[in-house]
Design a protein around this motif. Structure first.
Motif, short mmCIF file in Angstrom:
data_model
loop_
_atom_site.label_atom_id
_atom_site.label_comp_id
_atom_site.label_asym_id
_atom_site.label_seq_id
_atom_site.Cartn_x
_atom_site.Cartn_y
_atom_site.Cartn_z
N ASP A 396 53.45 16.91 21.27
CA ASP A 396 52.49 17.81 21.91
C ASP A 396 51.34 18.19 20.97
O ASP A 396 50.67 19.19 21.21
CB ASP A 396 53.23 19.06 22.41
CG ASP A 396 54.21 18.72 23.51
OD1 ASP A 396 53.77 18.41 24.61
OD2 ASP A 396 55.43 18.68 23.23
N ALA A 398 48.45 16.88 20.55
CA ALA A 398 47.12 16.87 21.18
C ALA A 398 46.81 18.22 21.82
O ALA A 398 45.69 18.73 21.71
CB ALA A 398 47.03 15.76 22.23
N LYS A 399 47.80 18.82 22.47
CA LYS A 399 47.59 20.12 23.13
C LYS A 399 47.45 21.23 22.08
O LYS A 399 46.60 22.11 22.20
CB LYS A 399 48.76 20.41 24.09
CG LYS A 399 48.65 21.72 24.84
CD LYS A 399 47.59 21.68 25.92
CE LYS A 399 47.51 23.00 26.66
NZ LYS A 399 46.49 22.98 27.72
N GLU A 402 44.12 21.07 20.58
CA GLU A 402 43.11 21.53 21.53
C GLU A 402 43.03 23.06 21.54
O GLU A 402 41.95 23.64 21.44
CB GLU A 402 43.47 21.02 22.94
CG GLU A 402 42.57 21.46 24.06
CD GLU A 402 41.28 20.66 24.11
OE1 GLU A 402 41.16 19.68 23.35
OE2 GLU A 402 40.41 21.04 24.89
N LEU A 403 44.20 23.71 21.63
CA LEU A 403 44.23 25.17 21.68
C LEU A 403 43.67 25.78 20.40
O LEU A 403 42.86 26.70 20.43
CB LEU A 403 45.67 25.66 21.91
CG LEU A 403 46.29 25.29 23.28
CD1 LEU A 403 47.78 25.58 23.29
CD2 LEU A 403 45.59 26.05 24.41
#
Lengths: 439, 297
Positions: A396, A398-399, A402-403
């Motif tokens: 996870d 990538a998420k 991003e956040l």
């Protein structure tokens, strides 16, 4: 009579015509289809994202591969679309590629989805002592060290990828500004950079990437590591908003922004590359893509004025690793050729050729050759020995990136509030990971 | 006997032919429209991990959307973007259509030039605007520095980046409005206008009492079409800002794309797009109802 037969004739004409048209189209399509060229060698279709770090491979190693009997088809895409494109290819067994040159944080996502071949079983020796240990570790899923995500706690680590180009961050600096060698600390980077600005040698002490998501997180990460930050604890709780993490974020969005081009919030690698190669910036932490251009007068205005060093420290000089790593999808149309190509590519001889071509190798022996093709290569080895860490091994990432990237970018716009940005991001990351069953 | 057999065949063919002719089209519609819709609806009720279905979650994905601050932010940004862009496009498109209604030397060339932006690939338009807006080497910065000013910051500021995106959209899609409205204006009957002129009505009176009321149905259709299209804006944002800085230009299309393909939350993304589809449908129905009410009055 005449009218009736004309009517029947018309209906038949329509049907016959339709059938004829369909047949003709099929025939024409078949004739028009490109006929595969006669095999020029063992076909291997390589997917890669566009990056200067692969230039030596493309220019020097692909011709060698052709001499060795491989027919390499090299398909490049923009970085921002490759992850989703290749994951869809692998997941749907589309079979469009034989080999993906992944960014290493993507390995867990492909590993968790079980879409890559077991390269250990295919005969690639992950235990070879010549590998750079931290690089070959990145090819295993689940990881051999560190925390594991739920569902993979007891699974045996499998070699699903092998390091391809051993990229990692190092410092590039102007030797006419930092006259006593590579600056050792961030304070020195800023102080001497300001002197360089005052002397009219440069316009800005530093330059970095400020765009949301992967770019800003990649730029902040070595600062964060050098301040002594850790990202997750061993239970996947975000701890990047520790005192050290917050200090690094404040320094990044405050001091570094004040000493960077005013538009740094919108800068990505092309703009930061232009700033350092164009002679405007004094120092930059970067991967090898632009660093490899430092001695080429056709690509830089300051050839001869750029030197390399290990990243500055606050408490430690630790860089981020971001290697190109190769995986073979289970749906690869030329699987056997790909395995054979990888075995050939990671052999000591070819790694030495890669080093001669100017690329950072993945085998330790290749760092020791008489004439490495780039001054960066010995510095990369120094950085590996000084400290270089991969990003957390989670599917996870990538998420998470991003956040965190959005919050850091907002703080960078404001020029302050780095600590609060990390608190916000840590909460969002924790909420997200909770929602997907991490705890 | 032989002749009767032929007639029977002919009658059978008469009955079957329409269905045979419709069948390929029907199959295509089922395959490329109905099946993906049905599959999307089905996916929106599942939870995915690592690209595979792991659980049936019913309506949970839909409920979760309304407590997801990133989705709500993206939805709000999209609504603002659509409202601003379509309003400007309608006003400018109408003004240009009225101007180009007149016949004068070079009008055909002007009409052709005006529709050029619409036929350029959106990705190319976004690249061109990126080259205009970039603070380090962009055209605006070059002009500003040439005239003694400093760097022009568009893409690094949330408000300016948002308006920069609106300007791009207005530049590209005003021609569509212009084209639809020009066609509408050209189809209006001449008699009421001639009568108004004979009665001494000025330009404004003619516009307010005749042109605008008569054009309202066409205008409404143009606005509805553009609104539906603007909700799906993706390419320009993807190239120009990727949703940044921060989340200032992150439209639902970008958030949905990232959610589906980058973060691999396929079910959640499907719920998001179904919801947006329903919002757009609701907007379209409202517009059609409004149009009917206008017609009735």
């Amino acid at each position: 009579m005449t009218q009736s037969s004309r009517s029947r004739l018309t209906r038949r004409s329509v049907l016959k015509g339709g059938l004829g048209l369909a047949l003709a189209t099929t025939a024409l399509t078949a004739i028009g289809l490109p006929v595969p060229a006669s095999a020029a060698g063992k076909k291997v279709i390589i997917g890669a994202f566009a990056d200067g770090g692969l230039t030596p491979f493309k220019q020097k190693i692909i011709p060698l591969a052709k001499d060795a009997g491989f027919d390499i088809e090299f398909l490049e895409d923009e970085y921002g679309v490759t992850l989703e494109k290749w994951f869809a290819d692998a997941k749907n067994s589309a079979g469009q590629y034989d080999l993906y040159l992944l960014d290493d944080p993507w390995v867990p996502q492909f590993g968790a989805a079980n879409v890559l071949e077991n390269l250990g079983a295919a005969g690639i020796d992950g235990g070879d002592k010549d590998w750079i240990g931290s690089m070959i570790d990145m090819g295993y899923w689940p990881p051999q060290k560190g925390p594991r995500v739920k569902g993979f706690e007891t699974a045996a680590p499998t070699l699903i990828c092998v390091p391809f180009v051993g990229d990692l961050q190092t410092l590039t600096y102007r030797n006419d500004v930092y006259t006593s060698g590579a600056p050792k600390t961030w304070d020195e980077v800023i102080a001497k950079g300001k002197e360089g600005v005052a002397a009219g040698k440069i316009k800005y002490p530093v330059v970095f990437r400020g765009v949301s998501g992967n770019p800003i997180v990649t730029s902040w990460y070595p600062v964060f590591l050098s301040f002594g930050g850790s990202f997750f604890d061993d239970k996947w709780n975000p701890v990047f908003n520790s005192a050290e993490g917050k200090a690094s974020a404040e320094f990044f969005v405050g001091t570094m922004k004040q000493n960077a081009p005013s538009g740094v919030v919108e800068f990505d690698s092309d703009q930061e590359g232009a700033a350092i190669l164009g002679g405007e910036a004094g120092a930059i932490i970067q991967y090898s893509g632009n660093a490899l251009k430092a001695d080429d007068p056709t690509q830089t205005k300051v050839a001869g004025k750029l030197d390399f060093g290990i990243v500055p420290k606050q408490t430690a000089a630790i860089a981020q690793m971001g290697i190109f790593i190769a995986g073979i999808p289970k749906s690869a149309p030329n699987k056997a050729n790909s395995v054979e190509f990888l075995k050939w590519y990671v052999s000591a001889d070819i790694q030495a050729k890669l080093s001669e071509a100017g690329s950072i190798p993945v085998k330790r022996s290749a760092f020791g050759i008489a004439k490495p093709g780039n001054r960066l290569i010995p510095v990369a080895l120094q950085q590996l020995d000084a400290g270089a860490l991969p990003r957390p091994r989670t599917p996870d990432w990538a998420k998470v990136e991003e956040l965190l990237g959005i919050e850091l970018n907002k703080a960078l716009q404001a020029g302050s509030g780095g600590g609060a940005a990390l608190d916000n991001a840590a909460k969002q990351v924790k909420d997200y990971l909770s929602s997907v069953g991490y705890y | 006997m032989r002749s009767r057999k032929y007639r029977l065949q002919g009658a059978g063919l008469d009955l079957a032919l329409p269905y045979l002719m419709l069948a390929p089209g029907l199959l295509i519609v089922l395959g490329v429209l109905v099946y993906p819709l049905w599959d999307g609806l089905r996916a929106s009720t599942k939870a995915y991990r690592y690209g595979s279905v792991v659980a049936d979650v019913g309506m949970q994905n839909y409920i979760k959307l309304w407590s997801d601050p990133q989705f709500l932010n993206a939805l709000w940004v999209t609504i603002e973007f659509v409202a601003l862009s379509v309003t400007f496009e309608a006003i400018l498109g109408f003004a240009l259509a009225l101007f180009c209604l007149r016949e004068f030397r070079g009008i055909r060339l002007l009409r052709t030039i005006l529709i050029i932006p619409m036929v350029i690939t959106p990705v190319v338009v976004a690249i061109v605007f990126r080259l205009i807006y970039a603070s380090d080497a962009g055209m605006l910065t070059a002009i500003s520095e040439w005239t003694g000013g400093g760097q022009v910051q568009i893409l690094g500021s949330p408000v300016k980046a948002f308006f920069g995106l609106v300007v791009l959209d207005v530049w590209e899609w005003t021609p569509l409005m212009f084209l639809i409205l020009l066609a509408g204006l050209q189809s209006l009957p001449h008699e009421p206008f001639e009568a108004a002129r004979v009665d001494g009505a000025g330009n404004w009176r003619v516009f307010a009492d005749l042109t605008f009321p008569m054009m309202r149905p066409v205008l409404a259709i143009a606005i509805v079409l553009r609104t539906i299209d603007a909700f799906g804006t993706f390419d320009q944002v993807f190239v120009l800002t990727r949703g940044g800085p921060g989340e200032a230009t992150r439209l639902v299309s970008i958030y949905g794309y990232d959610t589906a393909f980058k973060f691999q939350q396929t079910g959640y993304a499907a719920a998001l797009f179904v919801t947006i589809g329903l919002v757009v449908l609701a907007l379209a129905f409202s517009a059609v109802r409004l149009l009917r009410r206008v017609d009735a009055s």
